[in-house]
Scaffold this motif. Structure first.
Motif, PDB file in Angstrom:
ATOM      1  N   ASN C  18       0.828  -1.204   0.000  1.00 25.32           N
ATOM      2  CA  ASN C  18       0.000   0.000   0.000  1.00 25.32           C
ATOM      3  C   ASN C  18       0.864   1.257   0.000  1.00 25.32           C
ATOM      4  N   LEU C  19       0.517   2.201  -0.848  1.00 21.75           N
ATOM      5  CA  LEU C  19       1.248   3.486  -0.894  1.00 21.75           C
ATOM      6  C   LEU C  19       0.868   4.359   0.297  1.00 21.75           C
ATOM      7  N   ILE C  20       1.861   4.817   1.061  1.00 21.21           N
ATOM      8  CA  ILE C  20       1.547   5.624   2.245  1.00 21.21           C
ATOM      9  C   ILE C  20       2.322   6.937   2.265  1.00 21.21           C
ATOM     10  N   GLU C  21       2.905   7.321   1.135  1.00 17.55           N
ATOM     11  CA  GLU C  21       3.778   8.497   1.178  1.00 17.55           C
ATOM     12  C   GLU C  21       3.018   9.760   1.558  1.00 17.55           C
ATOM     13  N   THR C  22       1.824   9.938   1.030  1.00 18.89           N
ATOM     14  CA  THR C  22       1.047  11.130   1.356  1.00 18.89           C
ATOM     15  C   THR C  22       0.728  11.177   2.846  1.00 18.89           C
ATOM     16  N   GLU C  23       0.328  10.026   3.389  1.00 17.30           N
ATOM     17  CA  GLU C  23      -0.008   9.989   4.818  1.00 17.30           C
ATOM     18  C   GLU C  23       1.216  10.312   5.679  1.00 17.30           C
ATOM     19  N   ILE C  24       2.387   9.850   5.244  1.00 23.32           N
ATOM     20  CA  ILE C  24       3.605  10.151   5.993  1.00 23.32           C
ATOM     21  C   ILE C  24       3.948  11.638   5.900  1.00 23.32           C
ATOM     22  N   GLU C  25       3.873  12.193   4.709  1.00 24.42           N
ATOM     23  CA  GLU C  25       4.202  13.620   4.560  1.00 24.42           C
ATOM     24  C   GLU C  25       3.231  14.506   5.343  1.00 24.42           C
ATOM     25  N   ASP C  26       1.956  14.106   5.383  1.00 23.78           N
ATOM     26  CA  ASP C  26       0.978  14.888   6.152  1.00 23.78           C
ATOM     27  C   ASP C  26       1.319  14.904   7.640  1.00 23.78           C
ATOM     28  N   ASN C  27       2.018  13.880   8.105  1.00 20.43           N
ATOM     29  CA  ASN C  27       2.381  13.803   9.521  1.00 20.43           C
ATOM     30  C   ASN C  27       3.707  14.486   9.845  1.00 20.43           C
ATOM     31  N   MET C  28       4.382  15.043   8.887  1.00 17.47           N
ATOM     32  CA  MET C  28       5.680  15.658   9.154  1.00 17.47           C
ATOM     33  C   MET C  28       5.830  16.944   8.352  1.00 17.47           C
ATOM     34  N   GLU C  30       7.059  19.614   9.206  1.00 22.13           N
ATOM     35  CA  GLU C  30       8.334  20.306   9.492  1.00 22.13           C
ATOM     36  C   GLU C  30       9.412  19.971   8.467  1.00 22.13           C
ATOM     37  N   LEU C  31       9.213  18.929   7.679  1.00 24.37           N
ATOM     38  CA  LEU C  31      10.137  18.595   6.589  1.00 24.37           C
ATOM     39  C   LEU C  31      10.500  19.812   5.744  1.00 24.37           C
ATOM     40  N   LYS C  32       9.544  20.695   5.529  1.00 26.91           N
ATOM     41  CA  LYS C  32       9.747  21.820   4.593  1.00 26.91           C
ATOM     42  C   LYS C  32      10.834  22.784   5.064  1.00 26.91           C
ATOM     43  N   ASP C  33      11.225  22.687   6.356  1.00 24.37           N
ATOM     44  CA  ASP C  33      12.264  23.588   6.876  1.00 24.37           C
ATOM     45  C   ASP C  33      13.671  22.995   6.802  1.00 24.37           C
ATOM     46  N   ILE C  34      13.811  21.787   6.307  1.00 24.07           N
ATOM     47  CA  ILE C  34      15.122  21.128   6.265  1.00 24.07           C
ATOM     48  C   ILE C  34      15.764  21.352   4.896  1.00 24.07           C
ATOM     49  N   LYS C  35      16.968  21.893   4.915  1.00 25.31           N
ATOM     50  CA  LYS C  35      17.679  22.158   3.652  1.00 25.31           C
ATOM     51  C   LYS C  35      18.341  20.895   3.130  1.00 25.31           C
ATOM     52  N   ALA C  36      18.994  20.158   4.027  1.00 30.53           N
ATOM     53  CA  ALA C  36      19.677  18.912   3.624  1.00 30.53           C
ATOM     54  C   ALA C  36      19.683  17.981   4.818  1.00 30.53           C
ATOM     55  N   GLY C  37      19.275  16.735   4.586  1.00 37.16           N
ATOM     56  CA  GLY C  37      19.250  15.803   5.703  1.00 37.16           C
ATOM     57  C   GLY C  37      18.717  14.451   5.281  1.00 37.16           C
ATOM     58  N   ASN C 108      16.113  20.739   0.288  1.00 36.84           N
ATOM     59  CA  ASN C 108      15.268  21.925   0.120  1.00 36.84           C
ATOM     60  C   ASN C 108      13.817  21.662   0.517  1.00 36.84           C
ATOM     61  N   GLY C 109      13.642  21.010   1.664  1.00 34.82           N
ATOM     62  CA  GLY C 109      12.308  20.855   2.240  1.00 34.82           C
ATOM     63  C   GLY C 109      11.471  19.738   1.668  1.00 34.82           C
ATOM     64  N   LYS C 110      12.071  18.913   0.806  1.00 33.64           N
ATOM     65  CA  LYS C 110      11.291  17.838   0.189  1.00 33.64           C
ATOM     66  C   LYS C 110      12.025  16.503   0.250  1.00 33.64           C
ATOM     67  N   LEU C 111      11.262  15.419   0.294  1.00 37.03           N
ATOM     68  CA  LEU C 111      11.855  14.091   0.145  1.00 37.03           C
ATOM     69  C   LEU C 111      12.443  13.995  -1.254  1.00 37.03           C
ATOM     70  N   LEU C 112      13.701  13.587  -1.316  1.00 41.39           N
ATOM     71  CA  LEU C 112      14.409  13.547  -2.607  1.00 41.39           C
ATOM     72  C   LEU C 112      14.245  12.160  -3.246  1.00 41.39           C
ATOM     73  N   ILE C 133       4.117   4.062  13.345  1.00 41.36           N
ATOM     74  CA  ILE C 133       5.286   4.531  12.598  1.00 41.36           C
ATOM     75  C   ILE C 133       5.996   5.619  13.415  1.00 41.36           C
ATOM     76  N   THR C 134       7.303   5.653  13.397  1.00 38.53           N
ATOM     77  CA  THR C 134       8.045   6.815  13.897  1.00 38.53           C
ATOM     78  C   THR C 134       8.871   7.414  12.766  1.00 38.53           C
ATOM     79  N   ILE C 135       8.697   8.698  12.558  1.00 35.94           N
ATOM     80  CA  ILE C 135       9.523   9.455  11.611  1.00 35.94           C
ATOM     81  C   ILE C 135      10.581  10.210  12.409  1.00 35.94           C
ATOM     82  N   THR C 136      11.841  10.079  12.000  1.00 36.08           N
ATOM     83  CA  THR C 136      12.911  10.867  12.598  1.00 36.08           C
ATOM     84  C   THR C 136      13.599  11.624  11.476  1.00 36.08           C
ATOM     85  N   VAL C 137      13.761  12.919  11.662  1.00 34.54           N
ATOM     86  CA  VAL C 137      14.384  13.749  10.637  1.00 34.54           C
ATOM     87  C   VAL C 137      15.625  14.410  11.228  1.00 34.54           C
TER      88      VAL C 137
END
Lengths: 140, 140, 140
Positions: C18-28, C30-37, C108-112, C133-137
């Motif tokens: 099952n595709l869950i990328e949208t659900e994961i991005e909706d839960n994080m 703050e990703l948009k503030d990360i330049k590189a990581g 630049n704030g996005k999953l590459l 799920i746990t997301i760590t950035v």
């Protein structure tokens, strides 16, 4: 220390398991400044993968290719995703079995891999062309 | 906070799937000072791997061993890398199927694994001896 | 920058890929503030996994399910861990073949991720309910 990150194209490799550690290290000379950290190698594709395995005897890489072709055969009657050729759906499955990234400790400016560990590009398509990799290095 | 990194030898384990979480935690007491981060466990070998799986019922680990021996059999006629014994080439393939590292979130000084998740050493050689592990911890 | 970390429940998904990328991005967000990581996605279970694969054609995900059911069948006579139903032991093995985490560069704030890469929840139980799920950035 800021995160180091670089995206680049590998040169094209044939179908099979190919050693790419030298090419990766050539693309990330800044590694030598990291005392302790992690290097993360990521492939931007779904029909090729990355793994670590034996870096000396080429028959190991041949045996990988032969075994993966048996474990994930072409032309299974239950494949429905067939429009891109018989190598395509097996390539997707093999890619997930091996994974789209490897991460390796860095110590004193070097990848802390074991004596026999090398980075493999696992190329599962017959005619893939160049693959895109992103290296991300975090540490101090 | 600087990156925490430690390399050490596991005690020897027999062929099969072995729980090593306690041994890993004993080697990284500094974990307790991390509020949020990632612990990366890396094995420096190409005939053994690391994975996370069920930590309670030992028959799960036996079933893993029996199934991997069926999925990646010894003595296949297409193996060319045979000089180190019949368990060697299957060990390389199993190692890449399972992977050479696992990474686990850390929260409030503890590994944030699920109730039933434990770290397995997947030992694929008949007589391997001690294996080398590097733990890298990044976080705050 | 401090480590970002969030634990949450996915909505329940049926057995399969099952595709869950949208659900994961909706839960994080703050990703948009990360330049590189690096973003690390971790599942707290031993009978489901995470992988990256093709995000467009649903027959790919069906072929994954059909092939994994052949590669790791139910009701093998050597399974001893059978008390939780015929789907349970295969679920544990599939979970380790695919892995309990995926990690993806952030730029630049996005999953590459590549154009065709999406995050799959690989649900191997017939009736699993919601997964944690746990997301760590980490990054700058």
């Amino acid at each position: 220390m800021p995160t180091l990150q670089k995206t680049f194209q590998l040169k094209p490799y044939p179908r099979g398991f190919n050693l790419i550690e030298t090419e990766i290290e050539d693309n990330m000379p800044e590694l030598k400044d990291i005392k302790a950290g992690i290097a993360h190698f990521f492939i931007h594709h779904t029909s090729a993968g990355l793994t670590l395995n034996e870096n000396a005897d080429p028959t190991v890489r041949g045996d990988f290719e032969r075994h993966f072709n048996k474990m994930v055969p072409e032309n299974m009657d239950y494949y429905q995703h067939t429009q891109e050729g018989p190598d395509d759906m097996p390539a997707h499955i093999k890619a997930s079995l091996l994974g789209s990234s490897v991460s390796v400790p860095i110590q004193n400016g070097k990848l802390l891999t074991g004596t026999w560990q090398g980075v493999y590009l696992c190329e599962h398509r017959n005619h893939a062309g160049s693959r895109k990799i992103t290296i991300t290095v975090m540490g101090n």
